[in-house]
Design a protein around this motif. Structure first.
Motif, PDB file in Angstrom:
ATOM      1  N   TYR A  88      10.000 -30.290 -36.403  1.00  0.00           N
ATOM      2  CA  TYR A  88      10.639 -30.630 -35.124  1.00  0.00           C
ATOM      3  C   TYR A  88      11.188 -29.358 -34.470  1.00  0.00           C
ATOM      4  N   ALA A  89      11.850 -28.506 -35.270  1.00  0.00           N
ATOM      5  CA  ALA A  89      12.400 -27.250 -34.750  1.00  0.00           C
ATOM      6  C   ALA A  89      11.286 -26.344 -34.230  1.00  0.00           C
ATOM      7  N   THR A  90      10.143 -26.361 -34.892  1.00  0.00           N
ATOM      8  CA  THR A  90       9.001 -25.566 -34.440  1.00  0.00           C
ATOM      9  C   THR A  90       8.525 -26.042 -33.070  1.00  0.00           C
ATOM     10  N   GLN A  91       8.551 -27.351 -32.842  1.00  0.00           N
ATOM     11  CA  GLN A  91       8.163 -27.872 -31.530  1.00  0.00           C
ATOM     12  C   GLN A  91       9.114 -27.360 -30.448  1.00  0.00           C
ATOM     13  N   LEU A  92      10.408 -27.317 -30.771  1.00  0.00           N
ATOM     14  CA  LEU A  92      11.381 -26.796 -29.801  1.00  0.00           C
ATOM     15  C   LEU A  92      11.115 -25.327 -29.505  1.00  0.00           C
ATOM     16  N   LYS A  93      10.749 -24.548 -30.517  1.00  0.00           N
ATOM     17  CA  LYS A  93      10.430 -23.126 -30.313  1.00  0.00           C
ATOM     18  C   LYS A  93       9.182 -22.970 -29.449  1.00  0.00           C
ATOM     19  N   LYS A  94       8.182 -23.798 -29.692  1.00  0.00           N
ATOM     20  CA  LYS A  94       6.950 -23.739 -28.892  1.00  0.00           C
ATOM     21  C   LYS A  94       7.228 -24.102 -27.441  1.00  0.00           C
ATOM     22  N   ILE A  95       8.143 -25.032 -27.230  1.00  0.00           N
ATOM     23  CA  ILE A  95       8.533 -25.401 -25.869  1.00  0.00           C
ATOM     24  C   ILE A  95       9.172 -24.197 -25.179  1.00  0.00           C
ATOM     25  N   GLU A  96      10.090 -23.539 -25.872  1.00  0.00           N
ATOM     26  CA  GLU A  96      10.757 -22.356 -25.299  1.00  0.00           C
ATOM     27  C   GLU A  96       9.747 -21.259 -24.967  1.00  0.00           C
ATOM     28  N   LYS A  97       8.820 -21.025 -25.866  1.00  0.00           N
ATOM     29  CA  LYS A  97       7.816 -19.975 -25.669  1.00  0.00           C
ATOM     30  C   LYS A  97       6.929 -20.289 -24.464  1.00  0.00           C
ATOM     31  N   ALA A  98       6.507 -21.541 -24.333  1.00  0.00           N
ATOM     32  CA  ALA A  98       5.670 -21.936 -23.198  1.00  0.00           C
ATOM     33  C   ALA A  98       6.453 -21.872 -21.893  1.00  0.00           C
ATOM     34  N   MET A  99       7.732 -22.180 -21.961  1.00  0.00           N
ATOM     35  CA  MET A  99       8.574 -22.189 -20.770  1.00  0.00           C
ATOM     36  C   MET A  99       8.745 -20.788 -20.182  1.00  0.00           C
ATOM     37  N   GLU A 100       8.752 -19.779 -21.054  1.00  0.00           N
ATOM     38  CA  GLU A 100       8.925 -18.401 -20.598  1.00  0.00           C
ATOM     39  C   GLU A 100       7.825 -17.970 -19.639  1.00  0.00           C
ATOM     40  N   LYS A 101       6.671 -18.610 -19.705  1.00  0.00           N
ATOM     41  CA  LYS A 101       5.523 -18.211 -18.892  1.00  0.00           C
ATOM     42  C   LYS A 101       5.461 -18.922 -17.542  1.00  0.00           C
ATOM     43  N   LEU A 102       6.449 -19.765 -17.269  1.00  0.00           N
ATOM     44  CA  LEU A 102       6.456 -20.519 -16.018  1.00  0.00           C
ATOM     45  C   LEU A 102       7.405 -19.887 -14.994  1.00  0.00           C
ATOM     46  N   HIS A 103       7.254 -20.318 -13.762  1.00  0.00           N
ATOM     47  CA  HIS A 103       8.138 -19.903 -12.671  1.00  0.00           C
ATOM     48  C   HIS A 103       9.560 -20.386 -12.973  1.00  0.00           C
ATOM     49  N   PRO A 104      10.590 -19.605 -12.603  1.00  0.00           N
ATOM     50  CA  PRO A 104      11.977 -20.000 -12.899  1.00  0.00           C
ATOM     51  C   PRO A 104      12.370 -21.395 -12.399  1.00  0.00           C
ATOM     52  N   ASP A 105      11.833 -21.826 -11.266  1.00  0.00           N
ATOM     53  CA  ASP A 105      12.157 -23.170 -10.765  1.00  0.00           C
ATOM     54  C   ASP A 105      11.633 -24.239 -11.722  1.00  0.00           C
ATOM     55  N   LEU A 106      10.419 -24.039 -12.208  1.00  0.00           N
ATOM     56  CA  LEU A 106       9.855 -24.994 -13.170  1.00  0.00           C
ATOM     57  C   LEU A 106      10.609 -24.930 -14.495  1.00  0.00           C
ATOM     58  N   GLN A 107      11.018 -23.726 -14.897  1.00  0.00           N
ATOM     59  CA  GLN A 107      11.807 -23.581 -16.122  1.00  0.00           C
ATOM     60  C   GLN A 107      13.077 -24.410 -16.038  1.00  0.00           C
ATOM     61  N   PHE A 108      13.725 -24.367 -14.889  1.00  0.00           N
ATOM     62  CA  PHE A 108      14.960 -25.125 -14.688  1.00  0.00           C
ATOM     63  C   PHE A 108      14.701 -26.621 -14.867  1.00  0.00           C
ATOM     64  N   ASP A 109      13.601 -27.111 -14.273  1.00  0.00           N
ATOM     65  CA  ASP A 109      13.256 -28.536 -14.376  1.00  0.00           C
ATOM     66  C   ASP A 109      12.996 -28.946 -15.828  1.00  0.00           C
ATOM     67  N   TYR A 110      12.252 -28.129 -16.547  1.00  0.00           N
ATOM     68  CA  TYR A 110      11.936 -28.470 -17.933  1.00  0.00           C
ATOM     69  C   TYR A 110      13.150 -28.325 -18.847  1.00  0.00           C
ATOM     70  N   ARG A 111      14.011 -27.364 -18.575  1.00  0.00           N
ATOM     71  CA  ARG A 111      15.235 -27.236 -19.376  1.00  0.00           C
ATOM     72  C   ARG A 111      16.124 -28.473 -19.183  1.00  0.00           C
ATOM     73  N   TYR A 112      16.138 -29.003 -17.991  1.00  0.00           N
ATOM     74  CA  TYR A 112      16.887 -30.228 -17.724  1.00  0.00           C
ATOM     75  C   TYR A 112      16.334 -31.379 -18.566  1.00  0.00           C
ATOM     76  N   GLN A 113      15.005 -31.464 -18.647  1.00  0.00           N
ATOM     77  CA  GLN A 113      14.376 -32.522 -19.441  1.00  0.00           C
ATOM     78  C   GLN A 113      14.666 -32.369 -20.934  1.00  0.00           C
ATOM     79  N   MET A 114      14.947 -31.145 -21.357  1.00  0.00           N
ATOM     80  CA  MET A 114      15.171 -30.864 -22.783  1.00  0.00           C
ATOM     81  C   MET A 114      16.598 -31.149 -23.241  1.00  0.00           C
ATOM     82  N   GLN A 115      17.488 -31.477 -22.344  1.00  0.00           N
ATOM     83  CA  GLN A 115      18.870 -31.689 -22.709  1.00  0.00           C
ATOM     84  C   GLN A 115      18.975 -32.732 -23.814  1.00  0.00           C
ATOM     85  N   GLY A 116      19.681 -32.367 -24.875  1.00  0.00           N
ATOM     86  CA  GLY A 116      19.926 -33.270 -25.981  1.00  0.00           C
ATOM     87  C   GLY A 116      18.910 -33.217 -27.096  1.00  0.00           C
ATOM     88  N   LEU A 117      17.813 -32.488 -26.888  1.00  0.00           N
ATOM     89  CA  LEU A 117      16.769 -32.441 -27.916  1.00  0.00           C
ATOM     90  C   LEU A 117      17.171 -31.565 -29.102  1.00  0.00           C
TER      91      LEU A 117
END
Length: 157
Positions: A123-152
């Protein structure tokens, strides 16, 4: 016999006419399920990434148990399956939608890892993969996905 490089294969494929290329694709699809699945994605789903991600997420919902715990074997199977379909797409936004959905299901279904450190690490590895993939996106999209990740990330506790 050693396999040719991608560059050499691409060069040879460029020399084939339409019918020969069609025959080569069909033969590839016949011999391995993964080739058939990739060809299915390329021909039928590549133009609708959102629909593809939704279909993969629906399949995750069906594969995850409804119980409050998960066996590491089941989790490994789902993660391998999910990684394969993410690899077919190659789109970071699709990857994020699928991985976040997978993790979100653990929270919503109140699935606990009990004392299984292996499952917690997966499960922790999935969270790391999410973070790694997020780094490659535009900051606006990063903000949206970080919001979706709240509580994970608190689910590991």
């Amino acid at each position: 016999m050693k396999a040719a490089s991608i560059h050499a294969l691409k060069k040879e494929l460029a020399n084939l006419d339409r019918d020969e290329l069609l025959d080569a694709c069909v033969r590839l699809a016949k011999y391995k399920v993964d080739n058939k699945e990739l060809l299915t994605y390329l021909l039928m789903h590549a133009d609708d990434e959102q629909g593809y991600a939704d279909a993969v997420c629906d399949e995750i919902d069906q594969q995850l148990p409804s119980a409050h715990h998960i066996h590491k074997k089941t989790m490994r199977k789902i993660v391998r399956w999910m990684d394969k379909y993410i690899r077919y797409s190659g789109n970071k936004e699709t990857e994020l939608r699928i991985r976040i959905h997978f993790c979100r299901q653990f929270v919503e279904r109140k699935i606990r890892f009990r004392s299984c450190k292996v499952s917690a690490n997966m499960y922790a590895t999935q969270l790391k993969k999410i973070e790694k993939a997020m780094e490659k996106l535009h900051p606006d999209l990063q903000f949206d996905y970080r919001y979706q990740m709240q509580g994970l990330d608190t689910h590991l506790s």
